[in-house]
Design an enzyme around this catalytic site. Structure first.
Site, PDB file in Angstrom:
ATOM      1  N   CYS A 116      -5.226  -1.422 -15.240  1.00 22.74           N
ATOM      2  CA  CYS A 116      -3.849  -1.722 -14.840  1.00 22.74           C
ATOM      3  C   CYS A 116      -3.036  -2.287 -16.013  1.00 22.74           C
ATOM      4  O   CYS A 116      -2.681  -1.569 -16.920  1.00 22.74           O
ATOM      5  CB  CYS A 116      -3.844  -2.647 -13.627  1.00 22.74           C
ATOM      6  SG  CYS A 116      -2.286  -2.652 -12.729  1.00 22.74           S
TER       7      CYS A 116
ATOM      8  N   HIS B  12      -7.132   0.755  -9.807  1.00 28.73           N
ATOM      9  CA  HIS B  12      -8.090  -0.331  -9.581  1.00 28.73           C
ATOM     10  C   HIS B  12      -9.422   0.195  -9.068  1.00 28.73           C
ATOM     11  O   HIS B  12      -9.611   0.318  -7.856  1.00 28.73           O
ATOM     12  CB  HIS B  12      -7.517  -1.344  -8.585  1.00 28.73           C
ATOM     13  CG  HIS B  12      -6.455  -2.215  -9.149  1.00 28.73           C
ATOM     14  ND1 HIS B  12      -6.714  -3.442  -9.717  1.00 28.73           N
ATOM     15  CD2 HIS B  12      -5.125  -2.029  -9.261  1.00 28.73           C
ATOM     16  CE1 HIS B  12      -5.583  -3.986 -10.142  1.00 28.73           C
ATOM     17  NE2 HIS B  12      -4.608  -3.138  -9.871  1.00 28.73           N
TER      18      HIS B  12
ATOM     19  N   GLU C  56     -12.140  -1.333  -8.831  1.00 26.70           N
ATOM     20  CA  GLU C  56     -12.883  -2.336  -8.048  1.00 26.70           C
ATOM     21  C   GLU C  56     -12.558  -2.234  -6.567  1.00 26.70           C
ATOM     22  O   GLU C  56     -13.289  -2.744  -5.719  1.00 26.70           O
ATOM     23  CB  GLU C  56     -12.605  -3.748  -8.572  1.00 26.70           C
ATOM     24  CG  GLU C  56     -11.314  -4.387  -8.107  1.00 26.70           C
ATOM     25  CD  GLU C  56     -10.091  -3.858  -8.825  1.00 26.70           C
ATOM     26  OE1 GLU C  56      -8.971  -4.220  -8.417  1.00 26.70           O
ATOM     27  OE2 GLU C  56     -10.245  -3.079  -9.793  1.00 26.70           O
TER      28      GLU C  56
END
Length: 378
Positions: free
Chosen positions: A258, A348, A350
């Site tokens: 990001c 993202h 994650e």
């Protein structure tokens, strides 16, 4: 949910929305953005990347599962304000320790519930994100509008230092997982799930403040370096850019997410720019330019890297390429150096909250570190 009074939402261009108070009473200012995720409101609220932003949720019901102690991405709520259509009257989850309304009140986050979230989202998609205010105390929109227009814009804002940790700390692998690699992660607004994804893969993670220099990072002799997500304008983040350049010059494996992707872009000599309304949600399709694979990704960014798509390009660190492209609007979603062990993505992996299509990027980072030659014996 307890009874609430009236509230107003005033946008920078003069558009006014009327609703009822949700969360804390008072008033708040920030850049208003919208999030299209159908789930993950607690992760959104606690994501430091939303610092100084009023977040409008497009999902019609928010608060259904209350608030728990497992899902926060940081130690506090970071959004400046919160806009929902219909707050849940009750929360229903075996993990809940309270309601969303109670938590917003506890942390002093001013919100508004209004039936026009669809109209608000369409307005922002047309006009672009802008400064705004929510107030339960000021009844005259004109008076609030003048104060909205006095607020600082997001463009040019250097905010990473306002959300970063003040001191270094370490995250160890869970029980039963051997620490095979050492990663230094620079916290520009890091989400707690990111070190967790690394430790699950056998990494010991040392998290440093956003002010960390290349010398600070390299002094820890890491196997790899990670730069996190975070708020603000990457064009104002000169310190992190210099740190990444030092890491690249040292040849250390690098992974950015990001804001970290934008910082790598700047380190390579590329420009960045502000998107009209940004990408925020858990349903963003991204194409891997090398494999042709499409991943549905979780995203939260209002700025992007300006890089040539389709052909490799020259940088001070050798040739590079755009590794991922957003299929909704052809925005650069990833970068990869071809002659050094460094890559980054705008989304993202994650996935907190969100799909897990891109989780293998953490495996790719681990493979990159594992492939590096062992240091010469002294």
């Amino acid at each position: 949910m307890s009874e609430h009074g009236s509230a107003i939402l005033v946008l920078e261009d003069g558009r006014v929305f009327h609703g009822r108070s949700f969360g804390a009473t008072g008033e708040t200012f920030g850049e208003i953005v919208f999030n299209t995720g159908m789930t993950g409101y607690q992760e959104t609220l606690t994501d430091p990347s939303y610092h100084r932003q009023i977040v409008a949720m497009t999902a019609p019901h928010i608060g259904n599962t209350g608030i728990n102690d497992d899902d926060p991405e940081s130690g506090r709520i970071w959004v400046a304000g919160y806009v929902v259509r219909e707050p849940a009257r009750i929360s229903s989850s075996w993990r809940a320790r309270g309601t969303l309304d109670e938590e917003l009140r506890k942390q002093g986050v001013v919100g508004i519930a209004l039936t026009g979230t669809r109209a608000l989202t369409r307005h922002l998609r047309d006009k672009g994100v802008m400064r705004a205010a929510i107030s339960t105390t000021e009844t005259a929109p004109e008076a609030l509008l003048s104060r909205v227009r006095q607020q600082p814009p997001m463009a040019g804002a250097d905010l990473a230092g306002e959300v970063s940790t003040g001191r270094a700390y370490e995250v160890s692998p869970p029980e039963g997982v051997e620490a095979r690699l050492h990663v230094v992660a620079v916290d520009l607004g890091i989400k707690s799930m990111t070190p967790q994804r690394l430790t699950e893969r056998g990494c010991r993670v040392t998290v440093l403040p956003s002010t960390a220099t290349a010398e600070d990072i390299l002094a820890l002799d890491p196997d790899g370096v990670f730069f996190s997500n975070g708020p603000g304008d990457p064009a104002a983040a000169d310190g992190p850019v210099a740190a990444v350049r030092g890491v690249l010059e040292a040849g250390k494996p690098f992974f950015g997410i990001c804001f970290g992707n934008q910082i790598l872009g700047r380190a390579l000599g590329l420009g960045t720019y502000k998107l009209t309304f940004g990408h925020r949600g858990v349903n963003q399709p991204v194409l891997d330019t090398r494999t042709g694979k499409v991943a549905i990704t979780s995203q939260n960014h209002g700025f992007a890297v300006d890089a040539p798509i389709g052909e490799p390009f020259d940088t001070p660190y050798g040739r590079a390429e755009v590794s991922h492209v957003g299929l909704n609007d052809q925005v650069v979603e990833g970068l990869r150096l071809l002659e050094r062990p460094a890559f980054s993505v705008q989304f993202h992996p994650e996935a907190a909250a969100g799909p897990h299509d891109a989780a293998d990027l953490f495996d790719a980072f681990v493979d990159l570190m594992s492939a590096q030659p062992a240091p010469a014996a002294k």
